[in-house]
Structures are given as structure tokens and as C-alpha cells.
Design a protein around this motif. Structure first.
Motif, PDB file in Angstrom:
ATOM      1  N   UNK A 269      12.320  23.900   4.253  1.00 41.54           N
ATOM      2  CA  UNK A 269      13.328  24.884   3.901  1.00 41.54           C
ATOM      3  C   UNK A 269      14.463  24.224   3.913  1.00 41.54           C
ATOM      4  N   UNK A 270      14.954  22.981   4.882  1.00 43.22           N
ATOM      5  CA  UNK A 270      16.128  22.485   4.658  1.00 43.22           C
ATOM      6  C   UNK A 270      16.548  21.618   3.577  1.00 43.22           C
ATOM      7  N   UNK A 271      15.514  21.423   2.654  1.00 42.52           N
ATOM      8  CA  UNK A 271      15.529  20.379   1.573  1.00 42.52           C
ATOM      9  C   UNK A 271      15.080  21.147   0.397  1.00 42.52           C
ATOM     10  N   UNK A 272      15.171  22.272   0.575  1.00 48.11           N
ATOM     11  CA  UNK A 272      14.832  22.993  -0.605  1.00 48.11           C
ATOM     12  C   UNK A 272      15.972  23.212  -1.708  1.00 48.11           C
ATOM     13  N   UNK A 273      17.121  23.006  -1.270  1.00 50.78           N
ATOM     14  CA  UNK A 273      18.183  23.268  -2.058  1.00 50.78           C
ATOM     15  C   UNK A 273      18.698  21.918  -2.549  1.00 50.78           C
ATOM     16  N   UNK A 274      17.953  20.764  -2.115  1.00 50.35           N
ATOM     17  CA  UNK A 274      18.071  19.530  -2.723  1.00 50.35           C
ATOM     18  C   UNK A 274      17.499  19.355  -4.203  1.00 50.35           C
ATOM     19  N   UNK A 275      18.191  18.546  -4.906  1.00 50.62           N
ATOM     20  CA  UNK A 275      17.489  18.303  -6.211  1.00 50.62           C
ATOM     21  C   UNK A 275      16.348  17.351  -5.977  1.00 50.62           C
ATOM     22  N   UNK A 276      15.281  17.443  -7.018  1.00 47.63           N
ATOM     23  CA  UNK A 276      13.982  16.849  -6.637  1.00 47.63           C
ATOM     24  C   UNK A 276      14.210  15.393  -6.754  1.00 47.63           C
ATOM     25  N   UNK A 277      15.087  14.762  -7.329  1.00 47.05           N
ATOM     26  CA  UNK A 277      15.251  13.449  -7.428  1.00 47.05           C
ATOM     27  C   UNK A 277      16.113  12.888  -6.194  1.00 47.05           C
ATOM     28  N   UNK A 278      16.957  13.624  -5.461  1.00 45.61           N
ATOM     29  CA  UNK A 278      17.395  13.371  -4.044  1.00 45.61           C
ATOM     30  C   UNK A 278      16.231  13.339  -2.886  1.00 45.61           C
ATOM     31  N   UNK A 279      15.417  14.149  -3.126  1.00 41.54           N
ATOM     32  CA  UNK A 279      14.390  14.428  -2.229  1.00 41.54           C
ATOM     33  C   UNK A 279      13.437  13.018  -2.285  1.00 41.54           C
TER      34      UNK A 279
END
Length: 148
Positions: A113-123
Motif C-alpha cells: 500500500x505504501x509503495x503502490x504510488x512509487x514507479x516500478x523502477x523505484x520499487x
């Protein structure tokens, strides 16, 4: 790396650890301190309590208290140590593995949930770099232990 940047990195890592420690879920069946012991025991495999305490950087009495709870509730089992009959080894039970899996799923969902808005590359970068840092820290700890 400049000292100020190292201090900022350390502060950020410390804040992450504190926030993750606050994450407990009402459906987790194992309390957070015991969950940490269970996780470490699972990662190490069959282990003596003293080795577990050393790995976790905790006092043996603290680990012993958590282990006693985990054994009573069926998450860990004690077996005789074949090298020293006065000692015992600890092993995670099927119930313990199931509890760890449920805790991982609940906490991963919260992290998702916290990382959902992060771009895939950042994750992907975060995952890769955190694992690299963990590997390097473990390697450094093994080097230090070997020189003692």
C-alpha cells in the motif's frame, strides 16, 4: 561518502526500522518480539538458543523468555543437541512456518500500500539496493567475527 550524507542515510534507515517495528496487525497470532525470534530461528535453521541470542544481539535471558513462549504455543520445538546432551536445539514447527507466512503476507500487503504510488523502477531499485546493503553488512559482520 561525506559524513553528513552517511548521517542522513543512517537516520533514514533508523526511521524505517522504527516504523516497521510499529507495524503489527490485529490478525497476527504472534506478538512482534516473538515474531522477530521466530523469523531469525527460521532463517538460521536448527539452532542453539545461545546462537540465536548472539545473532539477534540480544541477552540470552530475553531470547529465552520469547523461546519459552514460542515453544509453549507450538511455534518452536526443542530437540536434543547431538553434540552436547546438556544443550538443546530449536527448530521452527509447521505451525511456526505458517504463522511466519501469514505475518509476511500481512506486512507485505501493508508495505505494498505504501509503495503502490512509487514507479516500478523505484520499487525495483529499492529492493535491489536494500538487499545489497544487507548482504554487505552481513559480510562485514562475518569478517569482524572471524578476527575476534
Amino acid at each position: 561518502m561525506p559524513t553528513d550524507q552517511l548521517h542522513e542515510l543512517y537516520a533514514g534507515l533508523f526511521r524505517v526500522v522504527v516504523q516497521i517495528k510499529r507495524w503489527s496487525h490485529p490478525h497476527e497470532e504472534v506478538d512482534p518480539p516473538c515474531l522477530g525470534v521466530l523469523f531469525c530461528a527460521s532463517r538460521l535453521g536448527e539452532v542453539r538458543m545461545s546462537e540465536l541470542a548472539q545473532e539477534m544481539l540480544l541477552d540470552l535471558s530475553t531470547v529465552s523468555r520469547h523461546v519459552r513462549t514460542l515453544v509453549q504455543e507450538g511455534y518452536l520445538e526443542r530437540t536434543e543437541d547431538p553434540d552436547d546432551r546438556r544443550a538443546c536445539r530449536l527448530r521452527v514447527t509447521d505451525r511456526g512456518r505458517q504463522a511466519l507466512q501469514r505475518a509476511r503476507e500481512l506486512r507485505a500487503a501493508a508495505l505494498g500500500e505504501v509503495l503502490a504510488s512509487w514507479p516500478a523502477k523505484d520499487r525495483d531499485d529499492l529492493t535491489r539496493l536494500l538487499n545489497r546493503l544487507a548482504d554487505d553488512l552481513e559480510s562485514k559482520a562475518r569478517e569482524k567475527a572471524a578476527t575476534r
